[in-house]
Design a protein around this motif. Structure first.
Motif, mmCIF file in Angstrom:
data_model
loop_
_atom_site.group_PDB
_atom_site.id
_atom_site.type_symbol
_atom_site.label_atom_id
_atom_site.label_comp_id
_atom_site.label_asym_id
_atom_site.label_seq_id
_atom_site.Cartn_x
_atom_site.Cartn_y
_atom_site.Cartn_z
ATOM 1 N N VAL A 60 0.841 -1.205 0.000
ATOM 2 C CA VAL A 60 0.000 0.000 0.000
ATOM 3 C C VAL A 60 0.870 1.247 0.000
ATOM 4 O O VAL A 60 0.599 2.221 -0.715
ATOM 5 N N LEU A 61 1.930 1.229 0.799
ATOM 6 C CA LEU A 61 2.823 2.385 0.843
ATOM 7 C C LEU A 61 3.460 2.635 -0.523
ATOM 8 O O LEU A 61 3.669 3.785 -0.924
ATOM 9 N N ALA A 62 3.770 1.559 -1.241
ATOM 10 C CA ALA A 62 4.405 1.704 -2.549
ATOM 11 C C ALA A 62 3.447 2.283 -3.580
ATOM 12 O O ALA A 62 3.865 2.975 -4.512
ATOM 13 N N ASN A 63 2.146 2.017 -3.401
ATOM 14 C CA ASN A 63 1.151 2.518 -4.360
ATOM 15 C C ASN A 63 -0.149 2.792 -3.612
ATOM 16 O O ASN A 63 -1.116 2.033 -3.721
ATOM 17 N N PRO A 64 -0.219 3.873 -2.840
ATOM 18 C CA PRO A 64 -1.378 4.113 -1.964
ATOM 19 C C PRO A 64 -2.680 4.349 -2.709
ATOM 20 O O PRO A 64 -3.758 4.188 -2.133
ATOM 21 N N ASP A 65 -2.628 4.735 -3.994
ATOM 22 C CA ASP A 65 -3.845 4.998 -4.746
ATOM 23 C C ASP A 65 -4.384 3.767 -5.462
ATOM 24 O O ASP A 65 -5.379 3.858 -6.189
ATOM 25 N N ASN A 66 -3.757 2.618 -5.246
ATOM 26 C CA ASN A 66 -4.199 1.384 -5.885
ATOM 27 C C ASN A 66 -5.252 0.724 -4.989
ATOM 28 O O ASN A 66 -4.959 0.307 -3.870
ATOM 29 N N LEU A 67 -6.468 0.632 -5.509
ATOM 30 C CA LEU A 67 -7.561 0.089 -4.710
ATOM 31 C C LEU A 67 -7.335 -1.368 -4.357
ATOM 32 O O LEU A 67 -7.616 -1.805 -3.242
ATOM 33 N N GLN A 68 -6.802 -2.148 -5.301
ATOM 34 C CA GLN A 68 -6.629 -3.572 -5.065
ATOM 35 C C GLN A 68 -5.665 -3.859 -3.919
ATOM 36 O O GLN A 68 -5.909 -4.748 -3.099
ATOM 37 N N THR A 69 -4.532 -3.115 -3.847
ATOM 38 C CA THR A 69 -3.588 -3.358 -2.749
ATOM 39 C C THR A 69 -4.216 -3.016 -1.407
ATOM 40 O O THR A 69 -3.945 -3.687 -0.399
ATOM 41 N N ASN A 70 -5.066 -1.992 -1.371
ATOM 42 C CA ASN A 70 -5.754 -1.641 -0.122
ATOM 43 C C ASN A 70 -6.743 -2.723 0.282
ATOM 44 O O ASN A 70 -6.862 -3.053 1.469
ATOM 45 N N VAL A 71 -7.456 -3.295 -0.704
ATOM 46 C CA VAL A 71 -8.401 -4.366 -0.394
ATOM 47 C C VAL A 71 -7.652 -5.612 0.091
ATOM 48 O O VAL A 71 -8.096 -6.303 1.017
ATOM 49 N N THR A 72 -6.502 -5.897 -0.501
ATOM 50 C CA THR A 72 -5.697 -7.032 -0.045
ATOM 51 C C THR A 72 -5.272 -6.850 1.402
ATOM 52 O O THR A 72 -5.346 -7.785 2.219
ATOM 53 N N LEU A 73 -4.810 -5.635 1.746
ATOM 54 C CA LEU A 73 -4.452 -5.362 3.132
ATOM 55 C C LEU A 73 -5.656 -5.541 4.046
ATOM 56 O O LEU A 73 -5.554 -6.111 5.143
ATOM 57 N N LEU A 74 -6.824 -5.084 3.597
ATOM 58 C CA LEU A 74 -8.043 -5.221 4.396
ATOM 59 C C LEU A 74 -8.365 -6.685 4.662
ATOM 60 O O LEU A 74 -8.723 -7.059 5.792
ATOM 61 N N GLU A 75 -8.244 -7.539 3.651
ATOM 62 C CA GLU A 75 -8.511 -8.963 3.831
ATOM 63 C C GLU A 75 -7.598 -9.567 4.894
ATOM 64 O O GLU A 75 -8.039 -10.354 5.743
#
Length: 464
Positions: A60-75
């Motif tokens: 997420v830090l590497a690409n904070p505007d990427n929705l998919q990486t944020n959803v992966t972190l959420l999971e």
């Protein structure tokens, strides 16, 4: 603390607003909702930070505007029961895609688990106006039932902290003072090491059938002792009163009482009240206004025996403030302050103006830092004639700089590479350090002082 203006999607420049952006993200959020179906059956929030979560957060830090990486972190966070972290990630997802209804549903479920029923109700109110699918509408109805059922449950949370500290001038001695006749008077200015313990408890009993109102009681107790035989200090404060959800703002009304002990003797008591209003202007900006009034009684003979007047009196203060959330980890706070006291003796009566600002950092993993600065100009009605007869009325400026950092104990153990060891005992604990530099610059030399405080502590937060 999350802001309450959550029913207003924010249009972000350059972002697509209509959906959850990609089919992949939408499917992932559907899986998240399925997982939350079990969470809302009573999984208690924890504060673990695993290697998987750290890896996802780095993405997420590497690409904070990427929705998919944020959803992966959420999971990952939900799978580990890290509900506070999930709440922050959902806030970031909704900043990226404000009209993503499944993310808002997920935030409702997390808010219920965290006891944030007012925020959950606000999101559900907004979702009632959205064109949800039949499946998502059924989920919203289920969550609304949970809000109504659980919002009446009493809650208790708190933190216990203990540590050690060093103070360069705990008695706030001016050191040496040059009198008008050029004579120099010296005062003891001894440093000291000590230890302290602190307890904060917050009890909350909701009322109003899920309307977001609650009766809150806050207890704060602090005890401090010096190893070298210096004066001991302890403090206790109790505040109780209703928190009323006005829809556009929160209104807190409190009756307050406190006492301070010095060297085992009662030094000060305060009894009064407080009113505070917090308005969420947007998802990023919150404005506040607080008014306090209290009668303060001081036994100043403990420090300076003799006929030195009476410091008892009524003190009032006004404090407008603002909080701006720069992004999901950084925030800015600022306030201005007016305070006045009408004491029985003129040299203990004053008017003061001041303000302060702070920048704060708090990561999903529980690491935090804060730097604050403040200044206050205080004008007294007179000067104590027993200390500085013939001097002009006392006028002083007080400055303070404070820095603090905290890290989850589990993260520290991981950094130390203690592989194979059971780290369960570290969950919920954090290691904290702080430093404060304060200065009093007075037109009467005997009131000048400076003090440096440095400390380290461990803290355990809990909720039930």
């Amino acid at each position: 603390m999350s802001m309450r203006g959550r029913d207003r999607p924010v249009a972000l420049r350059g972002k697509r607003q209509s959906k959850c952006k990609t089919a992949t993200s939408s499917r992932a959020l559907a899986l998240v909702l399925a997982l939350l179906g079990s969470l809302t059956l009573g999984l208690a929030p924890v504060s673990a930070t695993s290697a998987a979560q750290t890896t996802a957060y780095q993405a997420v830090l590497a690409n904070p505007d990427n929705l998919q990486t944020n959803v992966t972190l959420l999971e990952v966070q939900l799978a580990e029961g890290d509900l506070p972290g999930a709440s922050v990630t959902l806030q970031r997802i909704l900043l990226l895609a404000p009209l993503c209804d499944q993310a808002r549903l997920a935030r409702v479920a997390v808010a219920i688990q965290l006891g944030e029923h007012a925020g959950a109700a606000s999101d559900l109110e907004y979702l009632a106006t959205r064109p949800l699918s039949a499946e998502d509408r059924a989920e919203a109805d289920r969550l609304a039932t949970l809000v109504r059922e659980s919002s009446t449950d009493p809650r208790l949370s708190g933190v216990i902290r203990f540590g050690t500290l060093y103070e360069s001038n705990p008695e706030l001695s001016p050191g040496s003072v040059t009198l008008p006749n050029n004579n120099v008077v010296s005062f003891d200015k001894d440093s000291s090491f000590g230890a302290f313990g602190e307890l904060q408890l917050l009890g909350e009993v909701p009322f109003g059938n899920g309307a977001g109102h609650s009766w809150r009681t806050h207890l704060h107790a602090l005890g401090r002792a010096h190893f070298d035989g210096g004066r001991e200090h302890s403090f206790a404060r109790l505040a109780t009163g209703p928190r009323i959800d006005l829809g556009f703002a929160l209104l807190d009304l409190q009756a307050t009482g406190s006492l301070q002990l010095s060297g085992g003797d009662l030094y000060a008591t305060r009894f009064g009240g407080r009113a505070a209003l917090t308005v969420d202007v947007s998802d990023r900006l919150a404005l506040g206004f607080r008014a306090d009034v209290a009668h303060e009684a001081l036994d100043i003979d403990l420090y300076r025996p003799g006929n030195i007047g009476d410091a008892d009196g009524l003190e009032m203060s006004l404090r407008p403030s603002a909080t701006f959330r720069i992004n999901n980890v950084w925030s800015l706070d600022g306030h201005v302050l007016y305070v006045t006291k009408d004491a029985d003796s003129a040299w203990y009566s004053y008017d003061g103006w001041g303000g302060g600002a702070a920048i704060s950092y708090r990561s999903v993993s529980g690491y935090s830092a804060r730097l604050s600065v403040g200044a206050q100009d205080v004008e007294y009605d007179a000067v104590d004639p027993n200390l500085a007869a013939g001097s002009p009325a006392r006028d002083e400026t007080r400055y303070q700089v404070r820095a603090s950092v905290a890290a989850p104990l589990e993260g520290i153990v991981s950094v130390l590479s203690m592989s194979g060891q059971d780290t369960g005992w570290t969950q919920g604990w954090s290691l904290e350090s702080f430093a404060t530099y304060s200065v009093v610059d007075s037109n009467v030399g005997s009131y000048d002082s400076s003090n440096v405080t440095i400390g380290v502590s461990v803290a355990r937060r809990f909720a039930m």
